[in-house]
Structures are given as C-alpha cells and as structure tokens.
Enzyme design. Structure first.
Site, PDB file in Angstrom:
ATOM      1  N   CYS A 134       0.837  -1.207   0.000  1.00 50.76           N
ATOM      2  CA  CYS A 134       0.000   0.000   0.000  1.00 50.76           C
ATOM      3  C   CYS A 134       0.869   1.252   0.000  1.00 50.76           C
ATOM      4  O   CYS A 134       1.427   1.628   1.040  1.00 50.76           O
ATOM      5  CB  CYS A 134      -0.908  -0.021   1.230  1.00 50.76           C
ATOM      6  SG  CYS A 134      -1.919   1.457   1.370  1.00 50.76           S
ATOM      7  N   CYS A 137      -0.516   4.124   2.183  1.00 50.43           N
ATOM      8  CA  CYS A 137      -0.298   3.953   3.633  1.00 50.43           C
ATOM      9  C   CYS A 137       1.169   4.189   4.008  1.00 50.43           C
ATOM     10  O   CYS A 137       1.463   4.783   5.037  1.00 50.43           O
ATOM     11  CB  CYS A 137      -0.656   2.543   4.085  1.00 50.43           C
ATOM     12  SG  CYS A 137      -2.106   1.845   3.322  1.00 50.43           S
ATOM     13  N   ASP A 138       2.095   3.683   3.198  1.00 44.77           N
ATOM     14  CA  ASP A 138       3.494   3.597   3.637  1.00 44.77           C
ATOM     15  C   ASP A 138       4.481   4.475   2.854  1.00 44.77           C
ATOM     16  O   ASP A 138       5.642   4.569   3.245  1.00 44.77           O
ATOM     17  CB  ASP A 138       3.969   2.131   3.532  1.00 44.77           C
ATOM     18  CG  ASP A 138       3.154   1.217   4.430  1.00 44.77           C
ATOM     19  OD1 ASP A 138       2.729   1.679   5.499  1.00 44.77           O
ATOM     20  OD2 ASP A 138       2.940   0.046   4.058  1.00 44.77           O
TER      21      ASP A 138
END
Ligand code: NAP
Length: 307
Positions: A134, A137-138
């Site tokens: 992701c 997200c990261d």
C-alpha cells in the site's frame, strides 16, 4: 431472519445495500474490518464518474458509506466463515467466526479480493519492515529513499507514480518487456525521471538484516542475476478473490465466483458482485454496477420465489 445479507462493504456491497434498502428489503451489510474495501488504499481515483477532480479513495468510499447509512442500512462487524443454503427451508445460514448464525432468504457475496503475494524469500519476513502492499499507507516512510515496485498492471503504474512524491528513485520491476497497464498511466510513469523501468525481470529474494536492504532479481531473457540496493519493496501483482467461505461448486479454477450477467450463481438466491466474481474488470464503477444488479435480482428472487 433477514430478507438479504450482503457480505462485504466495498463499492459492490455498499451499492447493493443502497439498492436493496430502497427496494424495501430488510437487510444487513456485514464487514470484517471497516467499510470501504481496497479503494480506501488508493491515493486518488480519477475514473469514477461524477467528480470533476480526482477524489481520494477514502473520501469516495466514505461518501458511499454515508449514503448507505443515511438510507438506513445497518452495517454489522463480523467475520463470515460460511454461507450455506438449506435445501429444505430454502433459507441461507450465514455462520460467523464468533459462533453467531443469521438466517436470510438471500445472500450477496461482495467480499472483493486481497493483495497477491510474490511468495519469495524475505517477503513475509520484511512485511512492515520495508515490504508493503500500500503506497498510500506507507509511501511517506520512504522520503528520499530508493524503492522497488513490482508489477506492470494499472496498480503498479499508478502506485509507482504516486511514490515519486517521496522516493528519490523507483525501480519498476516487471516480468515482461511491456506493461499491462493503460497507456495514460504508462506515459505518466515513463515521463518521470525518478522511475527506472526494469523489464523482463523477476524478483528472487528480498534481503536485509533488520529491514530491507536489497532485492535480488533475475533477467528472464539473459539469465543474469543482480542485486539492487533498495530501502523498500512495494508489491502490486494483482489480487486473489476472497471466496474461502463460499461453496466450492460455485467457484472456478481461480477461486472466483461463477455468475451470469445478472450476478446469479448456480445456487438460487445466492449472488456475487464485484472483484470476487468471474470476468470482473475490477473497476470501482463496475463493482458498483454489479452490486446494483445483484440487489435488484435478489429483490426479484425474494418476491417471485416466495422465499
Ligand atoms: P493486474 O492487472 O492483474 O496486473 C498484475 C501485474 O503483476 C501484471 O503486470 C503481471 O504481469 C504482474 N504479476 C503477476 N504475478 C506476478 C508474479 N508472481 N511476479 C511478478 N509479477 C507478477 O493487477 P492490478 O494492476 O492490481 O490491477 C487489478 C485490476 O484492477 C485490473 O483490472 C486493473 O485494470 C484494475 N485497476 C484499475 C485502475 C484504474 O482504472 N485506475 C487502477 C488500479 C487497478 P503480466 O503483465 O506479465 O501478467
């Protein structure tokens, strides 16, 4: 007992719930984690109609959820272990991991799909320590760092482009000599100075001590093996359907649910909608359309079968 249980609250399930509740069905929408599905991990969506500018994935899904809730849809947290039809009563029994059983006249399976794994040495070990599925997200953890993105489909191209906001260098490693993703995304990726395509190459292992330090790859044509220093590896190689709670006899060899164009399975009263179904184009708008079709068909089934 419910008229309808919809399992999965991504675009397909949420749309099915909107159509079902507006048809007057007594229904619940079940979700294992939080509503929204895979789309919440997408940075921006620019091909869902109705929005002039790209809309963040989480925002699009929170609007869909808000719309369903406003109409009175009850969203229930739960992990479904099986959904079986009792041929004597013609009712479905939906069994939850906590032992709860809910009966319904009809079921729509809309549980989507999960990230496919590379299944190579180091992948599992370094998940959360450099290996990610992701970028939204990261990505921010990789400011001014080098990363590898694996895959050549729309997700890999979109996410590699997104990562240019943070990473200093992105190796886009693809197993063939041309990308699968659409032209507009290919052009975006190839125009970026930060992205270096690495064609005809398969990842062999992800290496490091505490966290990811390198990725070992092999060129399929020359057979040459090499090691690329990277701080992170983002894997975008497709998705596998989440169908393990469904009867085997409605699945194909890829474990997708076989449906007709009305989203009917071969079990009367059981429908499937969205990414888990056979021949899905895996687009948000199409998952929504599947959900609407399945809910209309479930309504017809309940009214006409006397279920
Ligand atoms: P995908 O289209 O199935 O592409 C998967 C990519 O990973 C392919 O390039 C494939 O290579 C590669 N791959 C598969 N297994 C591999 C392995 N074991 N090792 C190395 N590489 C591997 O998956 P996706 O990109 O996640 O897209 C899924 C669906 O969502 C598609 O229908 C896509 O169009 C849709 N989508 C749409 C949008 C959008 O419209 N903006 C955005 C994201 C996704 P090959 O090419 O050689 O098979």
């Amino acid at each position: 007992m419910k008229d309808l249980i919809i399992i999965g609250a991504g675009p397909a399930g949420l749309t099915a719930s909107i159509y079902g509740i507006r048809s007057g069905l007594d229904l619940i929408l079940v979700e294992k984690l939080s509503p929204g599905g895979q789309v919440v991990n997408t940075f921006e969506v620019e091909n869902y109609p109705g929005f002039i500018d790209p809309i963040p994935g989480w925002e699009l899904m929170s609007k869909m959820e808000g719309q369903a809730r406003r109409l009175g849809v009850e969203i229930v947290a739960g992990h479904v272990k099986s959904a079986e039809k009792d041929e004597d009563s013609s009712l479905f029994k939906v069994n939850f991991a906590d032992g709860t059983v809910i009966e319904a006249k009809s079921v729509i399976a809309a549980t989507g799909s999960s990230y496919r794994k590379l299944d190579i040495k180091g992948e599992k070990e370094f998940t959360g320590r450099g290996v990610s599925y992701c970028a939204t997200c990261d990505g921010a953890f990789f400011k001014d760092k080098r990363v590898a993105v694996i895959g050549g489909g729309n997700t890999a191209l979109e996410e590699a482009h997104f990562l240019t906001r943070f990473a200093s260098k992105i190796y886009l490693i693809h197993r063939r000599d041309r990308f699968r993703g659409v032209k507009i995304l290919q052009e975006r990726v190839l125009a970026s100075e930060k992205i270096e395509p690495v064609y005809d190459t398969i990842p062999e292992s992800i290496n490091g001590s505490e966290k990811v330090e390198t990725i070992s790859v092999k060129n399929k044509k020359s057979g040459k093996e090499s090691t690329i220093p990277v701080d992170g590896v983002f894997v975008f190689i497709g998705f596998d359907p989440n169908t393990d709670y469904l009867p085997e006899n409605i699945l194909n060899e890829k474990k997708e649910v076989i449906v007709d164009k009305r989203m009917k399975t071969k079990i009367e009263g059981l429908f499937a909608a969205g990414d888990l179904r056979s021949e899905s184009a895996r687009q948000i708008v199409m998952a929504a359309s599947d959900g609407a079709t399945a809910a209309l068909e479930a309504y017809d089934y309940i009214i006409n079968s006397g279920a």
